[in-house]
Design a protein around this motif. Structure first.
Motif, short mmCIF file in Angstrom:
data_model
loop_
_atom_site.label_atom_id
_atom_site.label_comp_id
_atom_site.label_asym_id
_atom_site.label_seq_id
_atom_site.Cartn_x
_atom_site.Cartn_y
_atom_site.Cartn_z
N SER A 1 28.80 18.86 19.57
CA SER A 1 28.52 19.72 18.42
C SER A 1 27.43 20.76 18.70
N LYS B 1 27.00 25.24 23.00
CA LYS B 1 27.37 26.62 22.66
C LYS B 1 28.46 27.19 23.56
N TYR C 1 33.78 27.40 18.66
CA TYR C 1 33.21 27.00 17.37
C TYR C 1 34.04 25.89 16.71
N HIS C 2 35.37 26.01 16.70
CA HIS C 2 36.19 25.02 15.99
C HIS C 2 36.05 23.62 16.61
N ARG D 1 33.21 22.49 18.13
CA ARG D 1 31.88 22.04 17.70
C ARG D 1 31.88 21.63 16.24
N GLU D 2 32.59 22.38 15.41
CA GLU D 2 32.65 22.06 13.98
C GLU D 2 33.39 20.75 13.75
N GLN D 3 34.44 20.51 14.49
CA GLN D 3 35.18 19.25 14.34
C GLN D 3 34.28 18.08 14.73
N ARG E 1 31.05 17.96 14.48
CA ARG E 1 30.09 17.80 13.38
C ARG E 1 30.73 17.06 12.21
N GLN E 2 31.96 17.41 11.88
CA GLN E 2 32.65 16.76 10.77
C GLN E 2 32.88 15.28 11.07
N ARG F 1 29.72 13.17 10.57
CA ARG F 1 29.34 12.88 9.18
C ARG F 1 29.89 11.55 8.72
#
Length: 52
Positions: free
Chosen positions: A12, A15, A19-20, A22-24, A26-27, A30
């Motif tokens: 996550s 860099k 982005y998609h 890293r976002e996955q 992060r999700q 959670r």
């Protein structure tokens, strides 16, 4: 489980990854137990096994 959580955290923050991705990561994090929660569950299970 702890290593998987650390892996997702690392992804996550990377860099160089899209982005998609890293976002996955992060999700997923959670909804993933924290290392502290995993250790606590292990201790609770050990106590429960001792009581049986």
């Amino acid at each position: 489980m702890i290593e998987t959580s650390e892996f997702l955290a690392k992804i996550s923050r990377d860099k160089f990854l899209p982005y998609h991705i890293r976002e996955q990561a992060r999700q997923l994090l959670r909804h993933y137990p924290t290392p502290k929660a995993v250790r606590l569950a292990g201790r609770c299970e050990a106590v429960r096994q001792d009581q049986i």
